[in-house]
Write a protein that holds these residues in place. Structure first.
Motif, PDB file in Angstrom:
ATOM      1  N   GLU A 245      -3.361   5.933  -3.681  1.00  0.00           N
ATOM      2  CA  GLU A 245      -3.969   6.725  -2.611  1.00  0.00           C
ATOM      3  C   GLU A 245      -2.929   7.608  -1.931  1.00  0.00           C
ATOM      4  O   GLU A 245      -1.726   7.465  -2.138  1.00  0.00           O
ATOM      5  N   ASN A 246      -3.449   8.558  -1.111  1.00  0.00           N
ATOM      6  CA  ASN A 246      -2.653   9.387  -0.204  1.00  0.00           C
ATOM      7  C   ASN A 246      -1.659  10.313  -0.908  1.00  0.00           C
ATOM      8  O   ASN A 246      -0.677  10.739  -0.302  1.00  0.00           O
TER       9      ASN A 246
ATOM     10  N   ARG B  51      -7.215  11.805  -6.467  1.00  0.00           N
ATOM     11  CA  ARG B  51      -6.119  11.230  -5.692  1.00  0.00           C
ATOM     12  C   ARG B  51      -4.761  11.745  -6.131  1.00  0.00           C
ATOM     13  O   ARG B  51      -3.759  11.526  -5.457  1.00  0.00           O
TER      14      ARG B  51
ATOM     15  N   ARG C 143       0.849  -1.190   0.000  1.00  0.00           N
ATOM     16  CA  ARG C 143       0.000   0.000   0.000  1.00  0.00           C
ATOM     17  C   ARG C 143       0.883   1.237   0.000  1.00  0.00           C
ATOM     18  O   ARG C 143       2.093   1.182   0.270  1.00  0.00           O
TER      19      ARG C 143
END
Length: 918
Positions: free
Chosen positions: A316-317, A343, A291
């Protein structure tokens, strides 16, 4: 890491140094010394002569008693009892020295390899190296490499309250080391999980502190353990500009949040975040990341991120990374791209190659992206490209090795979807050609004229079709209207040479149909009523006895099975009932699979070759595989009464030729069979021959096959190798000449010198009425339908186009071992069909791999059913290829299978070129 402390009693001196055993090698005896500085230990080997050299140095510089070392012995020094006695004496000698000196002499420390494993000795040696080279490294701003063992030693040495000098050598002052570390700007750390040298020390199990590197700007870390062993990186947060970590991370927080226990991006105010303020480039590729941790938000100034070769599933992030413009996420496990614009920020280059992406909807709002790499994914629908047509800045797009790229007219269709981007975009590494842009312009005009979305060729058919022609209704009307408009323009120009004028106009009309019609453009040929009738009349022979253009059309060996039914109702459904050939074709992608593909190369190394190859054949090495030449061909396997085709991968090595049989060729999803990066054939060893066993190499008719005459153990044998195209034949022959210095010869046949000599072919007397021009403008081996012609393994078929006719010829290969199949000494040629190039076409159908039917012959009573392949896992090879079914008004039906789309296109070009001539 080991730190030497002088022993205060004899027992501790004994524990530090012991001789474990002696070893005899090359006539010399060596003694294995084990040094223990708990919890670490290592071994050193020395001969007695080296003990003597050490003792002489210690006598001269350190006043050691010269009688301490056991004396030499000239006679009997090889006896086992003497060696055991000397081993004990030498062990006592070393233990006495360890106990005697409070500070270990440098010669003794070097003798026991302290410079490799003991902290003080290691740092003294490193300090001297940096005294000599450090200034130049700093001045040139070069990168310096250290391993975790050295970093741990530096960390431990700076904790010790010892003098900065380990010896009397001022160059070994650790002040030189500290000075270098505090100025170094570029650092590499290369770790290891193996034991270091002869010790029990594993570098990656040691902790180290980077806080002393206060001015680092770049750092590269590879093959390290960062989760538990790295401490104190806070000093790097303000100055570090580039960070590269490979094969070392399971989570980004192991480095970016090193020693930060509590950080919550949701609760903690942004002003209190531990930002990495200056980093503009990070490379976290080739790790085990599953991740993208929220701590990536701490890279506030990053411009490029490389996260390739991980196991990431979700992007993500990264929405807060306002400076990020280049993102590499290739070779991960990403499937979904939903709402990707929320994103990512102002992204310019996005690499998502080698993932599992099927849908591109999430890319439709990435308006800033200029470069998009999507190769090696699962994109199969042309409709997905509509999402990319909305990206105004897109300049480079790569979709190679997606299922979509194996569809017919892939590039024109995709460029049409991209709309105004088409002229400027670089697609799959190539700019759109002028011809492609013209094609897109015609298709776009058609789309605008219809005032509705363009129907595209998907999954083998058009969505809106004419029931008669299987082609879009409005496309036919537009084509007719456009041709009529061209005729009006042509009529307004004064004719100069009527024949030349008609030929030019015919070709122009055909080109218009090809650009508009796509895969089924040839169907529109019979829709050109006004011009075609006139041209046909002008092109018809002037001899009154041959006014009927179908007079010269003859078909031999046709079978009555279902032929009349098919001729009466020639539709897509009826075509499926036509039995196909029992001759093997390969998917086109497989023909390009060779050792240039890394995964295929590794697959070849796993093939169980060695257990099947006889002992006199040398082993296959990685280097040999890397240099091998690969050819996908077909060979014959025969017994006393039959012969069958065997799919084979031939490997040409410097010293041998290996034949690997294709045993399995299946795929879970039929539509993914073209996606070759997800599929590799199952190969098994078949046979091996040596170059010196080859007596002759003959090239067969039309470069369609190769005959190898070999001699093995006084036994002669002919190996017939069928190739799928002429390039493979030429490549095989040239490699044999290059590798083995074997010249080739051409077998005699009636097609030499690019001339078709019908008189030399044993055929029906009806051919005497037909005048076939001899010049060959197209020739190629093809497969044919077993329902229309004789189909038997060992019989090859060739298709010829001359300026006057299309001629289908069969050649029966000679297998003297099979009496019932062929009892003649020479190859036999026979004409199967002859049709005039000017004959009216009743119907044409083009199709490629049949993915829909697993049973190729379902009709009961079919006498050919017993020829179906025994291995169902290879059944797809009997349906591959580019099929072309042409029915002429003279009831001649050619059911042809070309081995590639290129061959079929070349035939159609030659056919139309001859058709346009008078």
């Amino acid at each position: 890491m080991a730190v030497y402390i002088s022993p205060v009693d004899w027992d501790k001196a004994v524990d530090i140094c012991k001789i474990l055993r002696s070893e005899d090698k090359d006539g010399f005896t060596s003694y294995v010394i084990e040094v223990r500085l708990l919890p670490y230990k290592w071994q050193v080997k020395h001969r007695y002569r080296q003990f003597v050299e050490l003792h002489e140095k210690l006598i001269k510089n350190y006043s050691v008693n010269k009688n301490l070392l056991p004396p030499k012995k000239i006679l009997g020094n090889r006896s086992e009892s003497f060696i055991m006695e000397r081993q004990k004496a030498l062990e006592l000698y070393l233990q006495t020295l360890m106990f005697q000196f409070s500070s270990l002499p440098e010669p003794l420390a070097l003798f026991l390899d302290f410079q490799k494993y003991e902290v003080q000795a290691m740092m003294s040696i490193l300090a001297e190296v940096l005294f000599n080279e450090g200034d130049e490294i700093i001045e040139k701003a070069e990168s310096y490499e250290l391993n975790p063992l050295q970093l741990h030693a530096i960390t431990e040495r700076l904790k010790l309250g010892y003098p900065t000098f380990y010896s009397n050598n001022p160059k070994q002052d650790i002040a030189h080391l500290v000075d270098f570390i505090t100025q170094l700007k570029h650092l590499k750390i290369l770790g290891s999980f193996k034991y270091f040298g002869t010790s029990n020390i594993i570098p990656n199990h040691l902790t180290y502190d980077l806080s002393m590197f206060k001015f680092l700007e770049t750092i590269e870390i590879a093959n390290c353990e960062l989760e538990k062993n790295l401490v104190s990186v806070d000093a790097l947060r303000t100055r570090l500009k580039s960070l590269k970590i490979n094969r070392s991370l399971k989570d980004l927080s192991n480095f970016l949040l090193c020693e930060i226990v509590h950080w919550c991006p949701v609760i903690d105010p942004i002003k209190n975040w531990p930002f990495w303020q200056s980093i503009t480039y990070v490379n976290f590729s080739h790790n085990s990341l599953t991740r993208i941790h929220p701590c990536i938000k701490l890279l506030s100034s990053v411009e490029k991120i490389d996260l390739s070769h991980n196991e990431i599933e979700v992007i993500e992030n990264m929405e807060t990374l306002s400076e990020l413009s280049i993102l590499i996420l290739s070779h991960n496990k990403i499937q979904e791209l939903d709402h990707l614009h929320t994103r990512l920020g102002n992204i310019h280059s996005l690499n998502l190659s080698s993932n599992q992406i099927k849908c591109l909807h999430g890319l439709s709002k990435l308006f800033s992206v200029r470069k998009l790499f999507l190769e090696n994914n699962l994109i199969s629908s042309m409709a997905e490209i509509n999402n990319l047509g909305k990206l105004p800045c897109l300049e480079i797009l790569n979709l190679q090795n997606n299922p979509i790229t194996f569809t017919v007219d892939y590039r024109p269709q995709l460029l049409l979807k991209l709309g105004s981007l088409a002229p400027e975009i670089t697609l799959d590494g190539l700019k759109a050609t002028e011809k492609e842009i013209d094609t897109v312009s015609v298709l776009q005009a058609l789309k605008d004229a219809r005032n509705e979305p363009m129907t595209t060729f998907q999954n083998g058919h058009f969505e809106e079709t004419n029931s008669k022609t299987n082609f879009p209704v409005k496309t036919v009307r537009f084509a007719q209207r456009k041709i009529q408009e061209e005729n009006i323009v042509e009529c307004s120009v004064k004719k100069t040479t009527s024949n030349l004028h008609n030929v030019s106009k015919f070709r122009q009309q055909v080109e218009t149909l090809r650009r508009i019609g796509g895969n089924d453009w040839l169907r529109l040929l019979n829709e050109m009523h006004c011009p075609s009738d006139k041209i046909a009349a002008e092109l018809a022979p002037q001899n009154p006895s041959k006014n009927n253009p179908t007079f010269d059309d003859i078909q031999f060996h046709s079978t009555d099975i279902s032929f009349q039914k098919i001729s009466d109702k020639f539709t897509s459904e009826s075509i499926k009932t036509l039995p196909s050939s029992y001759q093997i074709s390969y998917p086109e992608f497989l023909m390009f699979l060779d050792i240039g593909n890394q995964e295929f190369k590794e697959h070849l190394l796993t093939v169980s070759l060695q257990k099947d190859i006889t002992n006199d054949i040398e082993q296959i090495s990685t280097k040999m595989i890397a240099e091998a030449k690969v050819f996908w061909v077909v060979t014959f396997q025969h017994n006393e009464c039959s012969v069958r085709e065997i799919p084979v991968c031939v490997l040409l090595f410097q010293t041998k030729i290996i034949f690997l049989q294709l045993k399995k060729f299946t795929t879970a999803l039929h539509m993914e069979i073209s996606y070759f990066s997800k599929f590799y054939p199952e190969l098994v060893y078949l046979r091996c021959i040596k170059p010196q066993e080859i007596l002759a190499l003959n090239v067969g008719s039309c470069n369609a096959f190769i005959q190898l005459r070999i001699k093995i153990h006084n036994t002669y044998e002919n190996i017939v190798i069928l190739t799928m195209n002429k390039d493979t034949t030429i490549g095989f022959v040239s490699e044999c000449l290059h590798l083995y210095n074997i010249d080739s010869t051409c077998t005699k046949n009636p097609f030499t010198n690019n001339l078709l000599d019908i008189e030399k072919i044993d055929a029906s007397l009806l051919l005497s009425k037909i005048s076939v021009e001899k010049q060959i403008i197209f020739s190629q081996r093809v497969c044919i339908s077993k329902a229309l012609h004789k189909v038997q393994n060992g019989i090859l078929h060739y298709l010829f186009v001359t300026p006057s006719h299309i001629v289908l010829v069969e050649e029966r290969l000679h297998f003297p071992q099979i009496f019932e199949l062929d009892n003649t000494a020479n190859p036999q040629f026979q004409v199967c069909a002859v049709v005039s190039v000017h004959s009216n076409i009743k119907q044409i159908h083009l199709k490629d791999i049949d993915f829909e039917s697993d049973n190729l012959d379902s009709e009961p009573g079919n006498s050919m059913n017993n020829l179906l392949p025994e291995n169902d896992e290879l059944s797809i090879l009997y349906r591959c290829g580019s099929w072309l079914i042409i029915e002429f008004e003279s009831n001649v039906l050619l059911y042809l299978n070309f081995f590639s789309l290129k061959q079929r296109t070349e035939f159609l070009d030659a056919f139309l070129g001859a058709r346009s001539q008078k």
